[in-house]
Design an enzyme around this catalytic site. Structure first.
Site, PDB file in Angstrom:
ATOM      1  N   LYS A  40     -32.718 -22.361 -29.830  1.00 39.44           N
ATOM      2  CA  LYS A  40     -32.823 -23.713 -30.339  1.00 39.44           C
ATOM      3  C   LYS A  40     -31.822 -24.635 -29.644  1.00 39.44           C
ATOM      4  O   LYS A  40     -31.947 -25.849 -29.665  1.00 39.44           O
ATOM      5  CB  LYS A  40     -32.508 -23.716 -31.838  1.00 39.44           C
ATOM      6  CG  LYS A  40     -33.405 -22.867 -32.691  1.00 39.44           C
ATOM      7  CD  LYS A  40     -32.912 -22.875 -34.157  1.00 39.44           C
ATOM      8  CE  LYS A  40     -33.649 -21.873 -34.990  1.00 39.44           C
ATOM      9  NZ  LYS A  40     -33.022 -21.734 -36.344  1.00 39.44           N
ATOM     10  N   GLU A  96     -31.084 -24.732 -20.303  1.00 43.08           N
ATOM     11  CA  GLU A  96     -30.196 -23.976 -21.201  1.00 43.08           C
ATOM     12  C   GLU A  96     -29.134 -24.895 -21.790  1.00 43.08           C
ATOM     13  O   GLU A  96     -28.744 -25.884 -21.159  1.00 43.08           O
ATOM     14  CB  GLU A  96     -29.485 -22.876 -20.395  1.00 43.08           C
ATOM     15  CG  GLU A  96     -30.128 -21.510 -20.508  1.00 43.08           C
ATOM     16  CD  GLU A  96     -29.796 -20.804 -21.819  1.00 43.08           C
ATOM     17  OE1 GLU A  96     -29.488 -21.464 -22.837  1.00 43.08           O
ATOM     18  OE2 GLU A  96     -29.849 -19.571 -21.829  1.00 43.08           O
ATOM     19  N   ASP A 100     -22.687 -18.569 -20.829  1.00 42.33           N
ATOM     20  CA  ASP A 100     -21.412 -17.980 -21.257  1.00 42.33           C
ATOM     21  C   ASP A 100     -21.227 -16.665 -20.480  1.00 42.33           C
ATOM     22  O   ASP A 100     -20.827 -16.677 -19.322  1.00 42.33           O
ATOM     23  CB  ASP A 100     -21.504 -17.812 -22.775  1.00 42.33           C
ATOM     24  CG  ASP A 100     -20.260 -17.264 -23.414  1.00 42.33           C
ATOM     25  OD1 ASP A 100     -19.174 -17.387 -22.838  1.00 42.33           O
ATOM     26  OD2 ASP A 100     -20.349 -16.696 -24.521  1.00 42.33           O
ATOM     27  N   ASP A 156     -24.782 -24.634 -32.099  1.00 40.95           N
ATOM     28  CA  ASP A 156     -24.455 -24.345 -33.507  1.00 40.95           C
ATOM     29  C   ASP A 156     -23.340 -23.331 -33.662  1.00 40.95           C
ATOM     30  O   ASP A 156     -23.008 -22.585 -32.740  1.00 40.95           O
ATOM     31  CB  ASP A 156     -25.694 -23.771 -34.208  1.00 40.95           C
ATOM     32  CG  ASP A 156     -25.971 -22.336 -33.769  1.00 40.95           C
ATOM     33  OD1 ASP A 156     -26.043 -22.089 -32.544  1.00 40.95           O
ATOM     34  OD2 ASP A 156     -26.085 -21.452 -34.645  1.00 40.95           O
ATOM     35  N   ARG A 162     -25.627 -28.604 -35.318  1.00 47.77           N
ATOM     36  CA  ARG A 162     -26.497 -28.945 -34.183  1.00 47.77           C
ATOM     37  C   ARG A 162     -26.739 -30.448 -34.088  1.00 47.77           C
ATOM     38  O   ARG A 162     -26.984 -30.979 -33.011  1.00 47.77           O
ATOM     39  CB  ARG A 162     -27.866 -28.253 -34.336  1.00 47.77           C
ATOM     40  CG  ARG A 162     -27.818 -26.757 -34.169  1.00 47.77           C
ATOM     41  CD  ARG A 162     -29.239 -26.240 -33.993  1.00 47.77           C
ATOM     42  NE  ARG A 162     -29.362 -24.816 -34.287  1.00 47.77           N
ATOM     43  CZ  ARG A 162     -29.156 -23.846 -33.394  1.00 47.77           C
ATOM     44  NH1 ARG A 162     -28.797 -24.133 -32.178  1.00 47.77           N
ATOM     45  NH2 ARG A 162     -29.315 -22.582 -33.740  1.00 47.77           N
TER      46      ARG A 162
HETATM   47  P1  IMP Z   1     -24.630 -15.703 -22.896  1.00 49.30           P
HETATM   48  O1  IMP Z   1     -25.765 -14.759 -22.919  1.00 49.30           O
HETATM   49  O2  IMP Z   1     -23.340 -15.032 -23.288  1.00 49.30           O
HETATM   50  O3  IMP Z   1     -24.488 -16.470 -21.593  1.00 49.30           O
HETATM   51  O4  IMP Z   1     -24.843 -16.725 -24.067  1.00 49.30           O
HETATM   52  C1  IMP Z   1     -25.731 -17.756 -24.002  1.00 49.30           C
HETATM   53  C2  IMP Z   1     -26.101 -18.252 -25.385  1.00 49.30           C
HETATM   54  O5  IMP Z   1     -25.054 -18.027 -26.350  1.00 49.30           O
HETATM   55  C3  IMP Z   1     -26.279 -19.722 -25.315  1.00 49.30           C
HETATM   56  O6  IMP Z   1     -27.601 -20.050 -24.986  1.00 49.30           O
HETATM   57  C4  IMP Z   1     -25.859 -20.162 -26.706  1.00 49.30           C
HETATM   58  O7  IMP Z   1     -26.961 -20.120 -27.574  1.00 49.30           O
HETATM   59  C5  IMP Z   1     -24.841 -19.148 -27.162  1.00 49.30           C
HETATM   60  N1  IMP Z   1     -23.460 -19.642 -26.951  1.00 49.30           N
HETATM   61  C6  IMP Z   1     -22.577 -19.262 -26.005  1.00 49.30           C
HETATM   62  N2  IMP Z   1     -21.408 -19.927 -26.106  1.00 49.30           N
HETATM   63  C7  IMP Z   1     -21.558 -20.769 -27.146  1.00 49.30           C
HETATM   64  C8  IMP Z   1     -20.704 -21.753 -27.743  1.00 49.30           C
HETATM   65  O8  IMP Z   1     -19.552 -22.019 -27.329  1.00 49.30           O
HETATM   66  N3  IMP Z   1     -21.233 -22.426 -28.800  1.00 49.30           N
HETATM   67  C9  IMP Z   1     -22.472 -22.201 -29.294  1.00 49.30           C
HETATM   68  N4  IMP Z   1     -23.306 -21.294 -28.763  1.00 49.30           N
HETATM   69  C10 IMP Z   1     -22.857 -20.581 -27.688  1.00 49.30           C
END
Ligand code: IMP
Length: 173
Positions: A40, A96, A100, A156, A162
């Site tokens: 979302k 996206e 992260d 969120d 959000r």
């Molecule tokens: P990754 O797989 O660790 O790169 O995470 C990506 C997903 O984690 C993103 O699309 C977000 O939904 C969530 N996410 C990562 N960091 C944050 C943050 O600081 N705040 C909120 N959601 C996050």
């Protein structure tokens, strides 16, 4: 509501989104593109990006999840899949909210590649480069940020915040 420190104001976000939309339009011009909005978190960003994109554009939605609370579980679940015909032979832009660890983007990229797009790039609003666990670099990024858990403008914390028009960090007492 908890106290929130603003990291990116509404104006900073709007300006950067317009710049990104122009960069994308310069790239594709008369070619049709399909924005894939990852639900979302990217929904606000994707809508604003598309409103500022002046070429032919379609939108599709994809939902995956990996986060619980403030940490990535690393295990990606596909919650809402795409139809192969909306990807096959198309210019795809994955939109996206934040990259992260990179696990989610890597999963989505491989998933979409398997549907034979004509071209594939990624556009993320935020990039937490220092947290990366896999070797992946989004094609375009709005802002690089440090290792902070951010909320607002679609992002969120356990489904809250959000609707904030800016990006911020919750101040813990
Ligand atoms: P990754 O797989 O660790 O790169 O995470 C990506 C997903 O984690 C993103 O699309 C977000 O939904 C969530 N996410 C990562 N960091 C944050 C943050 O600081 N705040 C909120 N959601 C996050």
């Amino acid at each position: 509501m908890e106290k929130i420190n603003v990291l990116k104001t509404e104006e900073e976000i709007n300006n950067r989104v317009k710049e990104l939309a122009n960069i994308l339009y310069q790239k594709y011009q008369d070619e049709e593109v399909t924005f894939i909005c990852t639900l979302k978190g990217a929904v606000f960003f994707c809508c604003d990006l598309m409103k500022n994109y002046h070429g032919d554009a379609r939108i599709e939605f994809l939902r995956v999840s990996s986060y619980e609370g403030e940490s990535s579980t690393g295990k990606i679940n596909l919650k809402l899949p795409l139809n192969a015909e909306s990807v096959n032979g198309k210019n795809i832009i994955i939109v996206e909210d934040i990259v992260d660890t990179g696990y989610t983007l890597e999963y989505i990229r491989n998933y979409i590649k398997g549907m034979n797009p004509k071209s594939l790039i990624e556009c993320t609003l935020l990039d937490k480069k220092s947290r990366r666990k896999v070797d992946i670099e989004p094609t375009y990024s709005g802002f690089e940020i440090e290792d902070l858990f951010v909320i607002g403008y679609g992002l969120d914390y356990d489904q809250k915040y959000r609707n904030l028009p800016y990006i911020g960090v919750v101040v813990k007492e």
